[in-house]
Design a protein around this motif. Structure first.
Motif, PDB file in Angstrom:
ATOM      1  N   ARG A  45      14.443  -3.841   7.777  1.00 27.09           N
ATOM      2  CA  ARG A  45      13.407  -3.071   8.463  1.00 27.09           C
ATOM      3  C   ARG A  45      12.581  -2.229   7.489  1.00 27.09           C
ATOM      4  O   ARG A  45      11.488  -1.813   7.816  1.00 27.09           O
ATOM      5  CB  ARG A  45      14.030  -2.170   9.537  1.00 27.09           C
ATOM      6  N   GLU A  46      13.142  -1.953   6.303  1.00 29.07           N
ATOM      7  CA  GLU A  46      12.446  -1.130   5.308  1.00 29.07           C
ATOM      8  C   GLU A  46      11.772   0.067   5.992  1.00 29.07           C
ATOM      9  O   GLU A  46      10.547   0.194   5.994  1.00 29.07           O
ATOM     10  CB  GLU A  46      11.433  -1.956   4.527  1.00 29.07           C
ATOM     11  N   PRO A  47      12.569   0.980   6.530  1.00 29.55           N
ATOM     12  CA  PRO A  47      12.023   2.046   7.373  1.00 29.55           C
ATOM     13  C   PRO A  47      11.360   3.197   6.605  1.00 29.55           C
ATOM     14  O   PRO A  47      11.053   4.232   7.183  1.00 29.55           O
ATOM     15  CB  PRO A  47      13.268   2.548   8.117  1.00 29.55           C
ATOM     16  N   TRP A  48      11.136   3.018   5.330  1.00 34.44           N
ATOM     17  CA  TRP A  48      10.596   4.095   4.507  1.00 34.44           C
ATOM     18  C   TRP A  48       9.118   3.902   4.186  1.00 34.44           C
ATOM     19  O   TRP A  48       8.599   2.802   4.205  1.00 34.44           O
ATOM     20  CB  TRP A  48      11.372   4.182   3.186  1.00 34.44           C
ATOM     21  N   ARG A  49       8.489   5.019   3.879  1.00 36.85           N
ATOM     22  CA  ARG A  49       7.185   5.024   3.218  1.00 36.85           C
ATOM     23  C   ARG A  49       7.123   6.312   2.412  1.00 36.85           C
ATOM     24  O   ARG A  49       7.966   7.195   2.562  1.00 36.85           O
ATOM     25  CB  ARG A  49       6.025   4.865   4.190  1.00 36.85           C
ATOM     26  N   TYR A  50       6.137   6.433   1.552  1.00 39.76           N
ATOM     27  CA  TYR A  50       6.092   7.565   0.632  1.00 39.76           C
ATOM     28  C   TYR A  50       4.680   8.131   0.581  1.00 39.76           C
ATOM     29  O   TYR A  50       3.698   7.412   0.750  1.00 39.76           O
ATOM     30  CB  TYR A  50       6.518   7.183  -0.785  1.00 39.76           C
ATOM     31  N   ILE A  51       4.615   9.430   0.349  1.00 38.83           N
ATOM     32  CA  ILE A  51       3.345  10.133   0.207  1.00 38.83           C
ATOM     33  C   ILE A  51       3.425  10.893  -1.113  1.00 38.83           C
ATOM     34  O   ILE A  51       4.316  11.728  -1.284  1.00 38.83           O
ATOM     35  CB  ILE A  51       3.106  11.094   1.384  1.00 38.83           C
ATOM     36  N   GLN A  52       2.517  10.586  -2.024  1.00 31.27           N
ATOM     37  CA  GLN A  52       2.577  11.151  -3.380  1.00 31.27           C
ATOM     38  C   GLN A  52       1.500  12.223  -3.588  1.00 31.27           C
ATOM     39  O   GLN A  52       0.347  12.042  -3.218  1.00 31.27           O
ATOM     40  CB  GLN A  52       2.371  10.035  -4.408  1.00 31.27           C
ATOM     41  N   PHE A  53       1.927  13.322  -4.204  1.00 33.09           N
ATOM     42  CA  PHE A  53       1.016  14.381  -4.638  1.00 33.09           C
ATOM     43  C   PHE A  53       1.216  14.575  -6.138  1.00 33.09           C
ATOM     44  O   PHE A  53       2.302  14.962  -6.573  1.00 33.09           O
ATOM     45  CB  PHE A  53       1.316  15.700  -3.919  1.00 33.09           C
TER      46      PHE A  53
END
Length: 184
Positions: A45-53
């Protein structure tokens, strides 16, 4: 017993809280993200995502955190948080889509935590330090809005990433035998 390379990496990794000002190359960060994507997850399912600062966007992250604090805490911590957050090279939010089904939610949460550990180990192997933070501001609507966290998503952690300025000494761990309940 001699440690194998992976066991050695696991035992030598440290949580890093003090970073050099050096920028983390985006190519390296993307490579680490792609390596961590191999973390085990149910049904792929790859339930992750990322937000980069990073770069100038660290100001947006810092203001989002400060805006989520109480007026009292903002007065108390503003100067130190500004200094700290603006010198950390990368802030990476690791977000999961929240499944309303309890079993799938638990599986997804475990998968995202596994992803974070894989990322930390891969980063350590490349000379980067990481600290995994779980703070109350991550749930504040104002922080979520500014940071781009959508409805139905949970911030599992904020990873502060950079080249270590200081590597802490290891601390003892409780032997497994002290925590093992064995049925034979």
């Amino acid at each position: 017993m001699e440690l194998q390379p992976m066991a050695q990496l696991i035992r030598e990794r440290r949580t890093v809280r003090q970073f050099k000002d050096d920028a983390v190359p985006q190519e390296l960060l993307l490579s680490l993200l792609n390596t961590a994507n191999w973390a085990p997850n149910h049904g792929l399912r790859e339930p992750w995502r990322y937000i980069q600062f990073s770069g100038d966007a660290r100001q947006v992250f810092t203001e989002a955190v400060l805006g989520a604090l109480s007026a009292e805490d903002r007065l108390k911590y503003k100067e130190q948080r500004m200094k700290d957050y603006m010198t950390i090279p990368v802030h990476l939010l690791v977000v999961m889509k929240e499944d309303p089904r309890p079993k799938q939610w638990m599986e997804d949460f475990g998968a995202v935590c596994s992803w974070i550990q894989c990322f930390q180990l891969a980063a350590w192997e490349q000379g980067l330090g990481v600290v995994w933070k779980t703070n109350a501001y991550q749930n504040a609507p104002s922080f979520r809005d500014i940071a781009g966290v959508g409805p139905g998503e949970k911030v599992v952690g904020v990873l502060h990433i950079g080249f270590p300025e200081v590597i802490p000494a290891s601390r003892p761990r409780t032997p497994a035998e002290d925590k093992l309940t064995l049925f034979e």
